[in-house]
Design a protein around this motif. Structure first.
Motif, mmCIF file in Angstrom:
data_model
loop_
_atom_site.group_PDB
_atom_site.id
_atom_site.type_symbol
_atom_site.label_atom_id
_atom_site.label_comp_id
_atom_site.label_asym_id
_atom_site.label_seq_id
_atom_site.Cartn_x
_atom_site.Cartn_y
_atom_site.Cartn_z
ATOM 1 N N SER A 1 16.285 4.488 0.140
ATOM 2 C CA SER A 1 17.027 5.666 -0.317
ATOM 3 C C SER A 1 18.157 6.009 0.642
ATOM 4 N N VAL A 2 17.859 6.007 1.929
ATOM 5 C CA VAL A 2 18.873 6.330 2.925
ATOM 6 C C VAL A 2 19.974 5.271 2.935
ATOM 7 N N LEU A 3 19.587 3.996 2.842
ATOM 8 C CA LEU A 3 20.587 2.920 2.831
ATOM 9 C C LEU A 3 21.468 2.979 1.590
ATOM 10 N N THR A 4 20.873 3.291 0.454
ATOM 11 C CA THR A 4 21.655 3.391 -0.777
ATOM 12 C C THR A 4 22.607 4.578 -0.722
ATOM 13 N N ALA B 1 29.549 1.242 -11.986
ATOM 14 C CA ALA B 1 28.715 0.658 -10.929
ATOM 15 C C ALA B 1 28.148 1.743 -10.018
ATOM 16 N N GLY B 2 28.939 2.780 -9.738
ATOM 17 C CA GLY B 2 28.443 3.892 -8.930
ATOM 18 C C GLY B 2 27.295 4.624 -9.603
ATOM 19 N N GLY B 3 27.366 4.775 -10.927
ATOM 20 C CA GLY B 3 26.260 5.383 -11.660
ATOM 21 C C GLY B 3 25.020 4.514 -11.655
ATOM 22 N N PHE B 4 25.217 3.200 -11.717
ATOM 23 C CA PHE B 4 24.079 2.284 -11.660
ATOM 24 C C PHE B 4 23.417 2.342 -10.289
ATOM 25 N N VAL B 5 24.203 2.366 -9.238
ATOM 26 C CA VAL B 5 23.652 2.484 -7.886
ATOM 27 C C VAL B 5 22.957 3.839 -7.724
ATOM 28 N N GLY B 6 23.497 4.866 -8.359
ATOM 29 C CA GLY B 6 22.839 6.166 -8.346
ATOM 30 C C GLY B 6 21.492 6.138 -9.052
ATOM 31 N N SER B 7 21.380 5.348 -10.113
ATOM 32 C CA SER B 7 20.087 5.231 -10.794
ATOM 33 C C SER B 7 19.085 4.462 -9.937
ATOM 34 N N LEU B 8 19.570 3.501 -9.151
ATOM 35 C CA LEU B 8 18.675 2.834 -8.193
ATOM 36 C C LEU B 8 18.190 3.830 -7.147
ATOM 37 N N LEU B 9 19.105 4.695 -6.705
ATOM 38 C CA LEU B 9 18.729 5.747 -5.770
ATOM 39 C C LEU B 9 17.664 6.661 -6.381
ATOM 40 N N PHE B 10 17.811 6.977 -7.669
ATOM 41 C CA PHE B 10 16.802 7.784 -8.369
ATOM 42 C C PHE B 10 15.439 7.108 -8.317
ATOM 43 N N CYS B 11 15.392 5.800 -8.580
ATOM 44 C CA CYS B 11 14.114 5.075 -8.543
ATOM 45 C C CYS B 11 13.497 5.108 -7.151
ATOM 46 N N PHE B 12 14.322 4.918 -6.125
ATOM 47 C CA PHE B 12 13.799 4.931 -4.756
ATOM 48 C C PHE B 12 13.273 6.314 -4.375
ATOM 49 N N ILE B 13 14.019 7.350 -4.720
ATOM 50 C CA ILE B 13 13.588 8.714 -4.386
ATOM 51 C C ILE B 13 12.315 9.073 -5.160
ATOM 52 N N LEU B 14 12.273 8.717 -6.433
ATOM 53 C CA LEU B 14 11.079 9.013 -7.240
ATOM 54 C C LEU B 14 9.861 8.273 -6.708
ATOM 55 N N PRO C 1 0.835 -1.203 0.000
ATOM 56 C CA PRO C 1 0.000 0.000 0.000
ATOM 57 C C PRO C 1 0.872 1.257 0.000
ATOM 58 N N THR C 2 0.262 2.397 -0.219
ATOM 59 C CA THR C 2 1.003 3.634 -0.418
ATOM 60 C C THR C 2 1.843 4.029 0.801
ATOM 61 N N GLY C 3 1.291 3.957 1.979
ATOM 62 C CA GLY C 3 2.019 4.359 3.186
ATOM 63 C C GLY C 3 3.258 3.507 3.453
ATOM 64 N N PRO C 4 3.102 2.187 3.529
ATOM 65 C CA PRO C 4 4.298 1.358 3.730
ATOM 66 C C PRO C 4 5.296 1.434 2.576
ATOM 67 N N SER C 5 4.814 1.658 1.363
ATOM 68 C CA SER C 5 5.719 1.814 0.230
ATOM 69 C C SER C 5 6.546 3.084 0.369
ATOM 70 N N LEU C 6 5.955 4.137 0.896
ATOM 71 C CA LEU C 6 6.690 5.377 1.145
ATOM 72 C C LEU C 6 7.799 5.147 2.168
ATOM 73 N N VAL C 7 7.482 4.466 3.253
ATOM 74 C CA VAL C 7 8.480 4.203 4.299
ATOM 75 C C VAL C 7 9.595 3.313 3.749
ATOM 76 N N CYS C 8 9.220 2.290 3.000
ATOM 77 C CA CYS C 8 10.212 1.375 2.425
ATOM 78 C C CYS C 8 11.114 2.106 1.427
ATOM 79 N N SER C 9 10.542 2.955 0.600
ATOM 80 C CA SER C 9 11.334 3.706 -0.379
ATOM 81 C C SER C 9 12.285 4.682 0.304
ATOM 82 N N LEU C 10 11.814 5.335 1.341
ATOM 83 C CA LEU C 10 12.688 6.242 2.084
ATOM 84 C C LEU C 10 13.833 5.487 2.754
#
Length: 137
Positions: free
Chosen positions: A16-19, A39-52, A4-13
């Motif tokens: 993001s912090v862990l990445t 690899a750092g750019g790829f991890v940065g793109s994962l960070l982009f997905c989590f933040i978005l 659901p939206t609320g737990p997905s927000l917490v999980c994404s945050l």
């Protein structure tokens, strides 16, 4: 199964912090070689997905269920934030983060269109009668 939206927000945050923390902890190793910068750019793109994802979930909670994340300002800000964090590791990481993030954004858009866009049906045309030159009586 989707969260659901609320737990997905917490999980994404949390992701993001862990990445972000992992990128900062291993910044010397990532910047040491060419493969590491990619690899750092790829991890940065994962960070982009989590933040978005976190921004999209926060907007859904604040505004309404059908609210959509737009290209400007949400996506651009998330992209610049993830590129800035990647640039703190290495400048080339920011460039590869941009490339990987644009590819991610393309596939996120495709998945979104397949999931939420309505199906378009073509109208059925009535059959057309063809006449020869003669009129029948």
């Amino acid at each position: 199964m989707a969260l659901p939206t609320g737990p997905s927000l917490v999980c994404s945050l949390a992701l993001s912090v862990l990445t972000f923390a992992a990128m900062q902890m291993f910044s010397e190793e990532l910047a040491a070689s060419q493969l590491g910068t990619i690899a750092g750019g790829f991890v940065g793109s994962l960070l982009f997905c989590f933040i978005l994802n976190a921004v999209g979930n926060a907007e859904t909670l604040m505004f309404e269920k059908g609210f959509q994340t737009k290209l400007f300002p949400e996506v651009i800000i998330c992209l610049l934030l993830s590129m800035g964090i990647s640039a703190a590791v290495h400048r080339v990481c920011a460039t590869t983060c941009l490339i990987f993030s644009l590819v991610d954004l393309y596939y996120i858009n495709r998945i979104s269109q397949a999931t939420y866009a309505g199906t378009v049906t073509k109208p059925v045309k009535a059959p057309v009668k063809t006449t020869t030159g003669k009129k029948s009586k």
